[in-house]
Design an enzyme around this catalytic site. Structure first.
Site, PDB file in Angstrom:
ATOM      1  N   LYS A 182       0.840  -1.201   0.000  1.00 28.14           N
ATOM      2  CA  LYS A 182       0.000   0.000   0.000  1.00 28.14           C
ATOM      3  C   LYS A 182       0.871   1.246   0.000  1.00 28.14           C
ATOM      4  CE  LYS A 182      -1.872   2.872   2.755  1.00 28.14           C
ATOM      5  NZ  LYS A 182      -1.817   4.096   1.958  1.00 28.14           N
ATOM      6  N   GLY A 212      -4.837   3.905  -1.514  1.00 25.97           N
ATOM      7  CA  GLY A 212      -5.941   4.338  -0.653  1.00 25.97           C
ATOM      8  C   GLY A 212      -5.424   4.943   0.635  1.00 25.97           C
ATOM      9  N   GLU A 256      10.596   0.875   9.727  1.00 23.05           N
ATOM     10  CA  GLU A 256      11.554   1.963   9.482  1.00 23.05           C
ATOM     11  C   GLU A 256      10.819   3.243   9.818  1.00 23.05           C
ATOM     12  OE1 GLU A 256      14.600   1.518   8.626  1.00 23.05           O
ATOM     13  OE2 GLU A 256      14.676  -0.452   7.684  1.00 23.05           O
ATOM     14  N   CYS A 290      13.740  10.999   6.783  1.00 25.50           N
ATOM     15  CA  CYS A 290      14.080  10.574   8.132  1.00 25.50           C
ATOM     16  C   CYS A 290      15.586  10.542   8.383  1.00 25.50           C
ATOM     17  CB  CYS A 290      13.482   9.194   8.345  1.00 25.50           C
ATOM     18  SG  CYS A 290      13.787   8.141   6.932  1.00 25.50           S
ATOM     19  N   GLU A 390      10.993  15.465  15.068  1.00 25.19           N
ATOM     20  CA  GLU A 390      11.179  15.441  13.622  1.00 25.19           C
ATOM     21  C   GLU A 390      10.306  16.523  12.977  1.00 25.19           C
ATOM     22  OE1 GLU A 390      11.928  11.846  10.719  1.00 25.19           O
ATOM     23  OE2 GLU A 390       9.866  11.905  11.384  1.00 25.19           O
TER      24      GLU A 390
HETATM   25  P1  NAD Z   1       2.477   7.943   8.134  1.00 26.33           P
HETATM   26  O1  NAD Z   1       2.912   7.045   9.202  1.00 26.33           O
HETATM   27  O2  NAD Z   1       1.348   8.853   8.378  1.00 26.33           O
HETATM   28  O3  NAD Z   1       2.065   7.108   6.841  1.00 26.33           O
HETATM   29  C1  NAD Z   1       2.879   6.113   6.298  1.00 26.33           C
HETATM   30  C2  NAD Z   1       2.006   5.091   5.610  1.00 26.33           C
HETATM   31  O4  NAD Z   1       1.173   4.470   6.574  1.00 26.33           O
HETATM   32  C3  NAD Z   1       1.073   5.664   4.553  1.00 26.33           C
HETATM   33  O5  NAD Z   1       0.958   4.778   3.477  1.00 26.33           O
HETATM   34  C4  NAD Z   1      -0.248   5.754   5.295  1.00 26.33           C
HETATM   35  O6  NAD Z   1      -1.373   5.697   4.434  1.00 26.33           O
HETATM   36  C5  NAD Z   1      -0.179   4.518   6.157  1.00 26.33           C
HETATM   37  N1  NAD Z   1      -1.045   4.556   7.348  1.00 26.33           N
HETATM   38  C6  NAD Z   1      -1.467   5.632   8.050  1.00 26.33           C
HETATM   39  N2  NAD Z   1      -2.284   5.234   9.052  1.00 26.33           N
HETATM   40  C7  NAD Z   1      -2.363   3.887   8.986  1.00 26.33           C
HETATM   41  C8  NAD Z   1      -3.049   2.897   9.756  1.00 26.33           C
HETATM   42  N3  NAD Z   1      -3.824   3.222  10.766  1.00 26.33           N
HETATM   43  N4  NAD Z   1      -2.884   1.607   9.418  1.00 26.33           N
HETATM   44  C9  NAD Z   1      -2.104   1.248   8.395  1.00 26.33           C
HETATM   45  N5  NAD Z   1      -1.452   2.139   7.607  1.00 26.33           N
HETATM   46  C10 NAD Z   1      -1.578   3.447   7.911  1.00 26.33           C
HETATM   47  O7  NAD Z   1       3.788   8.685   7.692  1.00 26.33           O
HETATM   48  P2  NAD Z   1       3.943   9.775   6.545  1.00 26.33           P
HETATM   49  O8  NAD Z   1       3.441  11.056   7.067  1.00 26.33           O
HETATM   50  O9  NAD Z   1       3.375   9.290   5.266  1.00 26.33           O
HETATM   51  O10 NAD Z   1       5.531   9.767   6.336  1.00 26.33           O
HETATM   52  C11 NAD Z   1       6.368  10.518   7.111  1.00 26.33           C
HETATM   53  C12 NAD Z   1       7.031   9.692   8.185  1.00 26.33           C
HETATM   54  O11 NAD Z   1       7.690   8.554   7.645  1.00 26.33           O
HETATM   55  C13 NAD Z   1       8.083  10.461   8.912  1.00 26.33           C
HETATM   56  O12 NAD Z   1       7.936  10.325  10.297  1.00 26.33           O
HETATM   57  C14 NAD Z   1       9.411   9.839   8.448  1.00 26.33           C
HETATM   58  O13 NAD Z   1      10.466   9.949   9.285  1.00 26.33           O
HETATM   59  C15 NAD Z   1       9.018   8.453   8.174  1.00 26.33           C
HETATM   60  N6  NAD Z   1       9.931   7.837   7.189  1.00 26.33           N
HETATM   61  C16 NAD Z   1      10.856   6.923   7.630  1.00 26.33           C
HETATM   62  C17 NAD Z   1      11.742   6.328   6.739  1.00 26.33           C
HETATM   63  C18 NAD Z   1      12.755   5.319   7.217  1.00 26.33           C
HETATM   64  O14 NAD Z   1      13.323   4.594   6.413  1.00 26.33           O
HETATM   65  N7  NAD Z   1      13.053   5.214   8.497  1.00 26.33           N
HETATM   66  C19 NAD Z   1      11.681   6.654   5.393  1.00 26.33           C
HETATM   67  C20 NAD Z   1      10.730   7.583   4.975  1.00 26.33           C
HETATM   68  C21 NAD Z   1       9.852   8.165   5.894  1.00 26.33           C
END
Ligand code: NAD
Length: 495
Positions: A182, A212, A256, A290, A390
């Protein structure tokens, strides 16, 4: 290279279906607009997948698993090389799609796609040497096999879509698993276009993509009873939820999560070089990554000159339209993220930190919708929120240090532990410091120095498990020990 002038040739579809069992299916819940992050125009519409589609995708992945996991590794390896070939051949178009979908400068995507293509080639090769154990034992033989897990549920964020797709798919598929992936609702276009290109490359059901919202498609995916592994990249909050689900269901999980990386500057550096490296380290990916080196610790002997030059360099960073190859900083992903970043600058002011440069939204003609934020340099104490949380925008804090033990303590005093940077000409200092830093990756004298096969992942709240290296194959397999005795023990042996 695809430039802004050739954008019309991208030929995006008006709307996309869900990629399930090798076909594109119409969603039952309609579509979500895919917005150009910079100018706000609707690029296309992605499917709003939910429970129904997740169920179909998990079924398709389960049906495909037996044959895919029994496919000889040479064949799986060859198919992954084909995936890499397809990505390589179509990269210019996909880069531009991703650039417009995310708002990130087109210039950056050479790195993204280099890493993504490399991931598929790396795991296509690594799987060929991913061996178990086979050795004679007394009166028999020992075999330890590495078996695929089954259906992997993979959820990724919006900041670096194709890097994330490759980090997730390559090891999972190489190891013989099938996948339901997803992508993030804010940037799914390159992923779904990639699926179109792979339609006739991978067997049906091996890869399924359900676009989605997180609370709908994402939640339905992690809650599905017939998945066998959870892999997530994103925020710490959702990461904890995924980890909790894995705990309750006793599923293997890799996470991650966020980061807030220290970047330590020693007094012996060439200041101009160090400033360049530091600027790249906090502004690349529009500050939305990140791994960025957003907590700069600068030795007091060079602090004033370094900060003065850092500000001068920030003024030179070219803010502009993401599709312009000379742009180095462009639009954040959306308004929510823009307001969040600006809100952090207010927090910084309230807690007594000093914004030395930047802190404002700028307007780029033709892109009034986008949140373009100046590179922002904030003088702060290392325990202030602005230096701890962050921000996910082009901003860094600067903090003065004088004592090596003290700076290491300040650097480690943070919930995250994904990456760290050190700049010094004294390699003994560098290695001693690297050994004491609590971070999954430490880059000395060059930020973002990603190297082939080097494990990537976090200490502390930055995550669980490692990607980008052979270690990932352990996370996508389970060992089976088979012990063969050539004959049964003699009768009466147990008396
Ligand atoms: P997010 O956690 O809001 O969303 C990430 C993904 O999770 C999206 O696809 C989202 O639709 C999904 N998601 C959201 N709620 C969910 C739920 N209840 N159940 C299942 N899936 C759900 O994060 P974001 O705002 O999209 O991305 C930013 C974050 O990601 C930052 O905190 C960043 O540090 C982190 N990030 C980490 C890495 C790494 O490798 N460590 C890489 C990129 C981004």
């Amino acid at each position: 290279m695809v430039t802004a002038k050739t954008v019309v040739d991208l030929k995006l579809e008006e709307k996309y279906g869900l990629f399930i069992n090798g076909e594109f299916l119409e969603p039952t819940n309609g579509h979500i607009d895919a917005i150009n992050a910079a100018n706000g125009k609707v690029l296309s519409r992605i499917a709003r997948g939910g429970k129904v589609e997740i169920d179909l995708a998990v079924k398709a992945a389960n049906n495909a698993f037996k044959e895919w996991s029994n496919t000889p590794i040479e064949e799986r390896s060859a198919l992954l090389h084909k995936v890499a070939d397809v990505l390589e051949a179509n990269q210019e178009r996909l880069k531009m799609i991703e650039c417009m979908d995310t708002g990130r400068p087109i210039h950056e995507f050479d790195l993204d796609y280099k890493l993504a293509i490399y991931q598929f080639r790396y795991f296509a090769s690594a799987i060929l040497t991913f061996e178990g154990i086979s050795r004679p034992i007394q009166n028999g033989h020992l075999i330890v096999k590495k078996e695929a897990l089954g259906v992997c549920a993979q959820i990724i964020p919006w900041n670096v879509p194709m890097i994330m797709v490759s980090f997730k798919l390559a090891p999972a598929l190489a190891a013989g698993n099938t996948v339901v992936l997803k992508p993030a609702e804010d940037a799914s276009l390159s992923t779904i276009e990639f699926a179109k290109l792979l339609k006739d490359v991978l067997p049906k059901g091996v890869l399924n993509i359900v676009t989605g919202y997180g609370t709908e498609a994402g939640q339905a995916l992690i809650d599905h009873p017939d998945i066998h592994k959870l892999a997530f990249t994103g925020s710490v909050g959702v990461g904890r939820l995924v980890g909790k689900t894995a705990g309750e269901r006793l599923l293997p999980v890799t996470l991650e999560l966020g980061g807030k990386a220290p970047h330590i500057v020693f007094p012996d550096v060439d200041i101009d070089r160090a400033v360049e490296n530091a600027t790249l380290g906090y502004t690349f990916f529009n500050g939305q990554s990140c791994v960025l080196g957003t907590r700069l610790f600068v030795h007091e002997d060079i602090y004033d000159e370094f900060v003065e030059k850092l500000i001068a360099r920030a003024k030179e960073v070219k803010i502009g339209d993401p599709t312009d190859p000379s742009t180095r900083l462009s639009s954040l992903i959306n308004e929510k993220q823009g307001k969040r970043v600006l809100g952090y600058f207010d927090i910084a002011r309230e807690e007594g930190a000093k914004i030395l440069y930047g802190g404002n939204r700028v307007t780029v003609p033709g892109n009034e919708h986008g949140y373009f934020i100046e590179p922002t340099i904030i003088e702060a104490e290392s325990d202030m929120r602005i230096a701890q949380e962050e921000i996910f925008g082009p901003a860094c804090t600067v903090t003065r240090w004088s004592d090596i033990d003290e700076v290491i303590e300040m650097a480690n005093n943070v919930q995250y532990g994904l990456a760290a940077g050190i700049m010094t000409e004294n390699l003994e200092n560098a290695l001693n410091t690297a050994n004491k830093l609590e971070a999954g990756s430490v880059w000395i004298n060059q930020y973002f120095n990603f190297q082939s096969g080097a494990p990537f992942g976090g200490f502390k709240d930055s995550g669980v498990g490692r990607e980008y290296s052979k270690e990932a194959l352990d996370h996508y397999t389970q060992s089976k020990t088979i012990v063969v005795a050539y004959q049964m023990p003699p009768a009466g042996f147990f008396k």
